[in-house]
Design a protein around this motif. Structure first.
Motif, mmCIF file in Angstrom:
data_model
loop_
_atom_site.group_PDB
_atom_site.id
_atom_site.type_symbol
_atom_site.label_atom_id
_atom_site.label_comp_id
_atom_site.label_asym_id
_atom_site.label_seq_id
_atom_site.Cartn_x
_atom_site.Cartn_y
_atom_site.Cartn_z
ATOM 1 N N THR A 148 13.646 2.296 4.832
ATOM 2 C CA THR A 148 14.391 1.390 3.969
ATOM 3 C C THR A 148 14.113 1.726 2.513
ATOM 4 O O THR A 148 12.988 2.113 2.152
ATOM 5 C CB THR A 148 14.033 -0.079 4.242
ATOM 6 N N ASP A 149 15.157 1.587 1.675
ATOM 7 C CA ASP A 149 14.987 1.802 0.232
ATOM 8 C C ASP A 149 14.943 0.485 -0.528
ATOM 9 O O ASP A 149 14.960 0.471 -1.766
ATOM 10 C CB ASP A 149 16.110 2.686 -0.318
ATOM 11 N N THR A 150 14.902 -0.626 0.218
ATOM 12 C CA THR A 150 14.882 -1.948 -0.418
ATOM 13 C C THR A 150 13.833 -2.834 0.240
ATOM 14 O O THR A 150 13.843 -3.006 1.465
ATOM 15 C CB THR A 150 16.252 -2.635 -0.310
ATOM 16 N N MET A 151 12.926 -3.361 -0.561
ATOM 17 C CA MET A 151 11.913 -4.300 -0.076
ATOM 18 C C MET A 151 11.900 -5.526 -0.975
ATOM 19 O O MET A 151 11.742 -5.406 -2.193
ATOM 20 C CB MET A 151 10.532 -3.637 -0.073
ATOM 21 N N TYR A 152 12.123 -6.694 -0.366
ATOM 22 C CA TYR A 152 12.109 -7.963 -1.103
ATOM 23 C C TYR A 152 13.109 -7.938 -2.253
ATOM 24 O O TYR A 152 12.806 -8.309 -3.391
ATOM 25 C CB TYR A 152 10.702 -8.271 -1.616
ATOM 26 N N ASN A 153 14.323 -7.405 -1.940
ATOM 27 C CA ASN A 153 15.439 -7.343 -2.883
ATOM 28 C C ASN A 153 15.196 -6.414 -4.069
ATOM 29 O O ASN A 153 15.855 -6.534 -5.106
ATOM 30 C CB ASN A 153 15.769 -8.755 -3.408
ATOM 31 N N LYS A 154 14.237 -5.491 -3.926
ATOM 32 C CA LYS A 154 13.975 -4.503 -4.969
ATOM 33 C C LYS A 154 14.039 -3.098 -4.375
ATOM 34 O O LYS A 154 13.593 -2.873 -3.258
ATOM 35 C CB LYS A 154 12.598 -4.738 -5.606
ATOM 36 N N LYS A 155 14.605 -2.162 -5.131
ATOM 37 C CA LYS A 155 14.667 -0.778 -4.696
ATOM 38 C C LYS A 155 13.266 -0.159 -4.717
ATOM 39 O O LYS A 155 12.476 -0.420 -5.627
ATOM 40 C CB LYS A 155 15.589 0.031 -5.610
ATOM 41 N N VAL A 156 12.973 0.653 -3.693
ATOM 42 C CA VAL A 156 11.677 1.324 -3.628
ATOM 43 C C VAL A 156 11.909 2.822 -3.431
ATOM 44 O O VAL A 156 12.881 3.254 -2.815
ATOM 45 C CB VAL A 156 10.805 0.782 -2.471
ATOM 46 N N CYS A 157 11.017 3.613 -3.982
ATOM 47 C CA CYS A 157 11.029 5.066 -3.831
ATOM 48 C C CYS A 157 9.601 5.537 -4.108
ATOM 49 O O CYS A 157 9.095 5.269 -5.205
ATOM 50 C CB CYS A 157 12.017 5.718 -4.796
ATOM 51 N N PRO A 158 8.943 6.162 -3.142
ATOM 52 C CA PRO A 158 9.390 6.605 -1.829
ATOM 53 C C PRO A 158 9.837 5.441 -0.933
ATOM 54 O O PRO A 158 9.601 4.272 -1.231
ATOM 55 C CB PRO A 158 8.150 7.283 -1.241
ATOM 56 N N LEU A 159 10.453 5.802 0.194
ATOM 57 C CA LEU A 159 10.966 4.815 1.137
ATOM 58 C C LEU A 159 9.843 4.273 2.007
ATOM 59 O O LEU A 159 8.799 4.902 2.170
ATOM 60 C CB LEU A 159 12.046 5.452 2.019
ATOM 61 N N ASP A 160 10.071 3.087 2.564
ATOM 62 C CA ASP A 160 9.092 2.454 3.442
ATOM 63 C C ASP A 160 9.542 2.536 4.894
ATOM 64 O O ASP A 160 10.737 2.532 5.192
ATOM 65 C CB ASP A 160 8.874 0.994 3.048
ATOM 66 N N VAL A 161 8.563 2.595 5.803
ATOM 67 C CA VAL A 161 8.828 2.650 7.243
ATOM 68 C C VAL A 161 8.710 1.242 7.803
ATOM 69 O O VAL A 161 7.644 0.624 7.709
ATOM 70 C CB VAL A 161 7.843 3.592 7.952
ATOM 71 N N VAL A 162 9.795 0.720 8.377
ATOM 72 C CA VAL A 162 9.819 -0.664 8.843
ATOM 73 C C VAL A 162 10.454 -0.730 10.235
ATOM 74 O O VAL A 162 11.074 0.233 10.705
ATOM 75 C CB VAL A 162 10.606 -1.579 7.879
ATOM 76 N N GLN A 163 10.316 -1.879 10.858
ATOM 77 C CA GLN A 163 10.970 -2.143 12.136
ATOM 78 C C GLN A 163 12.216 -2.964 11.871
ATOM 79 O O GLN A 163 12.158 -4.026 11.251
ATOM 80 C CB GLN A 163 10.041 -2.874 13.102
#
Length: 225
Positions: free
Chosen positions: A69-84
């Motif tokens: 995912t490139d979005t966590m808690y309505n904010k863009k993230v980079c690098p990406l996060d691994v989620v279920q």
């Protein structure tokens, strides 16, 4: 029995016992032999070929497949996060498990890197799974991306799940083994699910149940449905 012979037999027993103990991992199971990994249909999993991964059994609430995912808690993230993925209906991301040392099929108990190929979208960081610091609390021990192939931060292995949920579906778990690819703790850490503000993420949380998953073949347009 002569005292010298008794002493030699006792010494051999102690050495053998210590070797068995030292061959265990953090899961408490003996070091496994290399076996070919199988997908949910019982077919061999190819090395460096995309697959979906996710729970063995669906229909158990918010237990979807793994994705980036490139979005966590309505904010863009980079690098990406691994989620279920929260939805069981979604296919999840496509991940390649690449052994260090070219093989045709993926093997258990062999060091590998996990990624989704070349970056796509605005984030240009690599998609290799990494754990910044496996021994620190969250967020440092949560799996994210941005690493490189064959580095201590990106050093994983696939092992058979000790008590499979379903005997019909081959299932596995991940371990992070930083010392196998360079510096780091001289042990392997089981990968579990950690709930981070409502988001289910993969992590090296100590004491949690290892995340059990199966490999699912990526359906191509020419595949028979």
């Amino acid at each position: 029995m002569k005292p010298l012979l008794s002493y030699v037999l006792l010494l051999l027993f102690i050495i053998t016992t210590q070797l068995l103990i030292s061959s265990t991992t953090t899961t408490g199971t003996a070091a496994a032999t290399e076996d070919i990994v199988k997908d949910s249909e019982g077919k061999e999993v190819l090395d460096n070929v995309p697959y979906h991964i996710g729970p063995v059994i669906t229909g158990t609430g918010t237990r979807g497949r793994i994705k980036l995912t490139d979005t966590m808690y309505n904010k863009k993230v980079c690098p990406l996060d691994v989620v279920q993925d929260p939805s069981e209906d979604n296919l999840g991301g496509q991940f390649m498990f690449t052994l260090i040392g070219k093989e045709k099929y993926l093997l258990t108990s062999r060091i590998l890197g996990i990624d989704s190929g070349s970056p796509k979208g605005e984030c240009e960081e690599s998609t290799f799974w990494t754990i910044p610091d496996v021994e620190e609390p969250p967020p440092s021990n949560l799996i994210t991306t941005g690493g490189g192939f064959d580095q201590s931060f990106t050093c994983f292995q696939v092992v058979e799940y000790p008590k499979p949920t379903s005997p019909e579906v081959p299932s596995y778990m991940l371990q992070h083994c930083p010392s196998f690819c360079g510096a780091g703790p001289q042990t392997c850490f089981n990968i579990s699910i950690y709930t981070d503000n409502g988001v289910r993420r993969l992590s090296s949380i100590t004491g949690g149940y290892p995340f059990e998953f199966a490999f699912y073949k990526v359906k191509r347009t020419h595949d028979t449905l």
